[in-house]
Scaffold this motif. Structure first.
Motif, PDB file in Angstrom:
ATOM      1  N   GLY A   1      96.577 -27.876  19.307  1.00 27.91           N
ATOM      2  CA  GLY A   1      95.928 -27.574  20.961  1.00 27.91           C
ATOM      3  C   GLY A   1      97.202 -27.269  21.732  1.00 27.91           C
ATOM      4  N   ASP A   2      98.018 -26.612  21.126  1.00 19.42           N
ATOM      5  CA  ASP A   2      99.216 -25.719  21.594  1.00 19.42           C
ATOM      6  C   ASP A   2      99.182 -24.490  21.966  1.00 19.42           C
ATOM      7  OD1 ASP A   2     101.878 -25.360  23.719  1.00 19.42           O
ATOM      8  OD2 ASP A   2     103.304 -27.057  22.382  1.00 19.42           O
ATOM      9  N   TRP A   3      98.024 -24.400  22.641  1.00 16.59           N
ATOM     10  CA  TRP A   3      97.919 -22.480  23.637  1.00 16.59           C
ATOM     11  C   TRP A   3      99.420 -21.576  24.038  1.00 16.59           C
ATOM     12  CZ3 TRP A   3      93.600 -20.567  20.658  1.00 16.59           C
ATOM     13  CH2 TRP A   3      92.484 -21.661  20.825  1.00 16.59           C
ATOM     14  N   GLN A   4      99.736 -22.082  24.498  1.00 18.36           N
ATOM     15  CA  GLN A   4     101.332 -21.253  24.745  1.00 18.36           C
ATOM     16  C   GLN A   4     102.181 -20.917  23.771  1.00 18.36           C
ATOM     17  OE1 GLN A   4     103.018 -23.123  28.559  1.00 18.36           O
ATOM     18  NE2 GLN A   4     104.359 -21.412  28.793  1.00 18.36           N
ATOM     19  N   LYS A   5     102.160 -22.581  22.858  1.00 15.70           N
ATOM     20  CA  LYS A   5     103.529 -21.806  22.160  1.00 15.70           C
ATOM     21  C   LYS A   5     102.546 -21.523  20.797  1.00 15.70           C
ATOM     22  CE  LYS A   5     107.044 -25.856  21.512  1.00 15.70           C
ATOM     23  NZ  LYS A   5     107.780 -27.036  20.636  1.00 15.70           N
ATOM     24  N   SER A   6     101.985 -21.654  20.838  1.00 24.89           N
ATOM     25  CA  SER A   6     100.495 -20.906  19.783  1.00 24.89           C
ATOM     26  C   SER A   6     100.835 -18.979  19.550  1.00 24.89           C
ATOM     27  CB  SER A   6      99.085 -21.475  19.556  1.00 24.89           C
ATOM     28  OG  SER A   6      98.641 -20.606  18.202  1.00 24.89           O
ATOM     29  N   LEU A   7     100.393 -18.506  20.776  1.00 23.13           N
ATOM     30  CA  LEU A   7     100.318 -17.084  21.516  1.00 23.13           C
ATOM     31  C   LEU A   7     101.548 -16.927  21.074  1.00 23.13           C
ATOM     32  CD1 LEU A   7      97.472 -17.244  24.231  1.00 23.13           C
ATOM     33  CD2 LEU A   7      97.571 -15.892  21.684  1.00 23.13           C
ATOM     34  N   HIS A   8     102.934 -17.789  21.596  1.00 26.16           N
ATOM     35  CA  HIS A   8     104.319 -17.098  21.655  1.00 26.16           C
ATOM     36  C   HIS A   8     104.675 -16.852  20.656  1.00 26.16           C
ATOM     37  CE1 HIS A   8     108.203 -17.573  22.216  1.00 26.16           C
ATOM     38  NE2 HIS A   8     108.569 -18.244  21.599  1.00 26.16           N
ATOM     39  N   TYR A   9     104.323 -17.395  19.591  1.00 27.24           N
ATOM     40  CA  TYR A   9     105.064 -17.114  17.821  1.00 27.24           C
ATOM     41  C   TYR A   9     103.724 -16.131  17.382  1.00 27.24           C
ATOM     42  CZ  TYR A   9     107.746 -21.151  17.524  1.00 27.24           C
ATOM     43  OH  TYR A   9     109.229 -21.662  17.844  1.00 27.24           O
ATOM     44  N   HIS A  10     103.244 -15.795  17.864  1.00 26.21           N
ATOM     45  CA  HIS A  10     101.851 -14.587  17.798  1.00 26.21           C
ATOM     46  C   HIS A  10     100.431 -14.327  18.330  1.00 26.21           C
ATOM     47  CE1 HIS A  10     101.064 -11.045  15.175  1.00 26.21           C
ATOM     48  NE2 HIS A  10     101.788 -11.463  14.836  1.00 26.21           N
ATOM     49  N   LEU A  11     100.385 -13.783  18.582  1.00 23.01           N
ATOM     50  CA  LEU A  11      99.489 -13.074  19.438  1.00 23.01           C
ATOM     51  C   LEU A  11      97.279 -13.218  17.913  1.00 23.01           C
ATOM     52  CD1 LEU A  11      99.591 -10.001  21.787  1.00 23.01           C
ATOM     53  CD2 LEU A  11      99.741 -12.693  22.599  1.00 23.01           C
ATOM     54  N   LEU A  12      97.825 -12.865  17.391  1.00 26.16           N
ATOM     55  CA  LEU A  12      96.750 -13.154  15.987  1.00 26.16           C
ATOM     56  C   LEU A  12      96.692 -14.288  15.523  1.00 26.16           C
ATOM     57  CD1 LEU A  12      97.824  -8.885  14.336  1.00 26.16           C
ATOM     58  CD2 LEU A  12      95.881 -10.409  16.724  1.00 26.16           C
ATOM     59  N   GLY A  13      97.806 -15.311  14.846  1.00 28.21           N
ATOM     60  CA  GLY A  13      97.270 -16.529  15.103  1.00 28.21           C
ATOM     61  C   GLY A  13      95.607 -16.713  14.907  1.00 28.21           C
ATOM     62  N   PRO A  14      95.755 -17.703  16.540  1.00 27.86           N
ATOM     63  CA  PRO A  14      93.942 -18.452  16.413  1.00 27.86           C
ATOM     64  C   PRO A  14      93.003 -17.464  16.319  1.00 27.86           C
ATOM     65  CG  PRO A  14      95.937 -17.919  18.610  1.00 27.86           C
ATOM     66  CD  PRO A  14      95.997 -17.271  17.929  1.00 27.86           C
ATOM     67  N   LEU A  15      93.525 -15.644  16.355  1.00 25.60           N
ATOM     68  CA  LEU A  15      92.271 -14.745  15.335  1.00 25.60           C
ATOM     69  C   LEU A  15      92.206 -15.088  14.236  1.00 25.60           C
ATOM     70  CD1 LEU A  15      92.769 -11.560  17.823  1.00 25.60           C
ATOM     71  CD2 LEU A  15      91.608 -13.216  18.378  1.00 25.60           C
TER      72      LEU A  15
END
Length: 153
Positions: A72-86
């Motif tokens: 649930g840590d979206w900021q860290k998720s997008l920090h490591y790679h923009l495409l991770g959630p995708l």
């Protein structure tokens, strides 16, 4: 006889696709469960390119991004790679579509999946994103810090 072998091979490829998508979703989930001491922040990357050069490859950070997305840590998720959630969304859709195709024996989205323009567009996006990441990485790290992230410490 050729038609039967072609159909069997196509079904096997769909099953392999489902298995690959499930593994892609499960590995970061288990890493999230066992990340109680935040070892993901400090441990050496297992990326062969990063281990040799100290620089991130185009896929570096996707697993960490997925782990933090699960948490649930979206900021860290997008920090490591923009495409991770995708990647998570794509894997879930892959499982649903390929399972549906196996059950109904029909094929959906073939024109979309085998579209050369979409493939080129994704390649240009990933190449541009990687170039920006490399420039940012080199700008914010000294040569010693980059070498410390490789096996040549």
């Amino acid at each position: 006889m050729t038609l039967i072998n072609y159909t069997i091979n196509r079904s096997k490829r769909k099953i392999y696709g489902i298995i690959g998508a499930i593994i892609t979703l499960i590995v970061p989930f288990f890493l999230m469960l066992f990340n109680s001491d935040n070892h993901l922040e400090t441990d050496q990357s297992l990326c062969p390119f990063k281990m040799l050069t100290g620089l991130p490859c185009p896929g570096c950070g996707i697993t960490k991004s997925m782990v933090y997305c699960y948490g649930g840590d979206w900021q860290k998720s997008l920090h490591y790679h923009l495409l991770g959630p995708l990647v998570i969304v794509f894997c879930v859709l892959t499982i649903v579509v390929l399972t549906t195709e196996l059950i109904t024996k029909k094929e959906y989205f073939n024109t979309l999946l085998f579209n050369k323009k979409i493939a080129v567009g994704l390649a240009v996006f990933l190449g541009t994103y990687h170039l920006i990441r490399i420039i940012y990485f080199v700008k914010n790290n000294s040569i010693d810090a980059i070498l410390h992230q490789s096996i040549w410490k």
